[in-house]
Design an enzyme around this catalytic site. Structure first.
Site, short mmCIF file in Angstrom:
data_model
loop_
_atom_site.label_atom_id
_atom_site.label_comp_id
_atom_site.label_asym_id
_atom_site.label_seq_id
_atom_site.Cartn_x
_atom_site.Cartn_y
_atom_site.Cartn_z
CE LYS A 185 -4.37 1.01 2.32
NZ LYS A 185 -5.08 0.89 3.60
C1 E4P Z 1 -8.33 2.00 3.45
O1 E4P Z 1 -7.57 1.16 3.04
C2 E4P Z 1 -8.23 2.65 4.77
O2 E4P Z 1 -7.59 1.77 5.66
C3 E4P Z 1 -9.56 2.93 5.39
O3 E4P Z 1 -10.63 2.51 4.59
C4 E4P Z 1 -9.69 4.26 6.02
O4 E4P Z 1 -10.97 4.34 6.59
P1 E4P Z 1 -11.37 5.44 7.69
O5 E4P Z 1 -11.65 6.71 6.98
O6 E4P Z 1 -12.61 4.86 8.31
O7 E4P Z 1 -10.22 5.53 8.64
#
Ligand code: E4P
Length: 219
Positions: free
Chosen positions: A88
């Protein structure tokens, strides 16, 4: 539509996996910290455990470095950990270079922290395997996150980009349903949103009635 769970909590990942509908996991540094996971060895061990639970599903593991060389170093180590690891990478200029580097090497990536169609277009051009538009965080600032999913779907279909749209920052079951209508390839959300999809009061009432009638007839 692929279902990913957005957590580093092993019990929740196991619960979602046991449902038989889980296709993968996304994590981020905040989610790892929430589980109290710190230090390189522990982090690597935790990713390995997640991969073992998920079986053949993708597991997104985020780099911490923000410079190209650092991202390459971390990403290569993560990718070596398990064949299902997806590296990522944040949507920043150095990250775009890293996306291209990994794409050329055949290492799969998830471009994270995407908040605009332009960013999604660049991620696809750099060869990202997944692009993660954060719809909940856009909603939080009074911008419709689902509009962004629609825009990206249109752009990717116009040019046949193979990058999968991974709707992230999903907060509730309607986000999932709307993303499925629009044609997001994947959604990642909390276990609560996945479980909520299965709930309907008429199902509960109907089942209670069936069981009561069955018990009455058996007397
Ligand atoms: C995506 O990969 C992120 O980890 C995640 O969806 C972020 O979500 P949040 O806005 O609820 O922290």
């Amino acid at each position: 539509m692929k279902f990913f769970i957005d957590t580093a909590n092993l019990a929740q990942i196991q619960d979602a996996h046991d449902l038989g509908i889980l296709d993968g996991v996304t994590t981020n540094p905040s989610l790892m910290a929430k589980e109290g996971i710190s230090g390189k060895d522990n982090v690597m061990k935790h990713y390995k455990t997640i991969c073992d639970i998920v079986g053949d599903g993708d597991v997104s593991a985020e780099v911490i470095a923000t410079d190209f060389q650092g991202m390459v170093r971390e990403g290569e180590e993560l990718a070596e950990l398990h064949p299902n690891i997806v590296v990522k990478i944040p949507m920043i200029q150095e990250g775009v270079k890293a996306l291209k580097y990994f794409s050329d090497k055949g290492i799969r990536t998830n471009c994270t922290l995407v908040f605009s169609a332009g960013q999604a277009l660049i991620a696809a051009k750099a060869g990202a395997s997944y692009v993660s538009p954060f719809i909940g965080r856009l909603d939080d600032i009074s911008t419709d996150g689902l509009d962004l999913i629609e825009q990206i779907r249109l752009i990717y279909d116009n040019y046949g980009y193979e990058t999968e749209i991974l709707a992230a920052s999903v907060r509730h079951p309607m986000h999932i349903i709307k993303c499925a209508e629009i044609g997001a390839d994947v959604m990642t959300g909390p276990l609560s949103a996945i479980v909520a999809l299965m709930k309907h009061p008429l199902t509960d009432n109907g089942l209670a009635q069936f069981l009561a009638d069955h018990a009455k007839a058996a007397k």
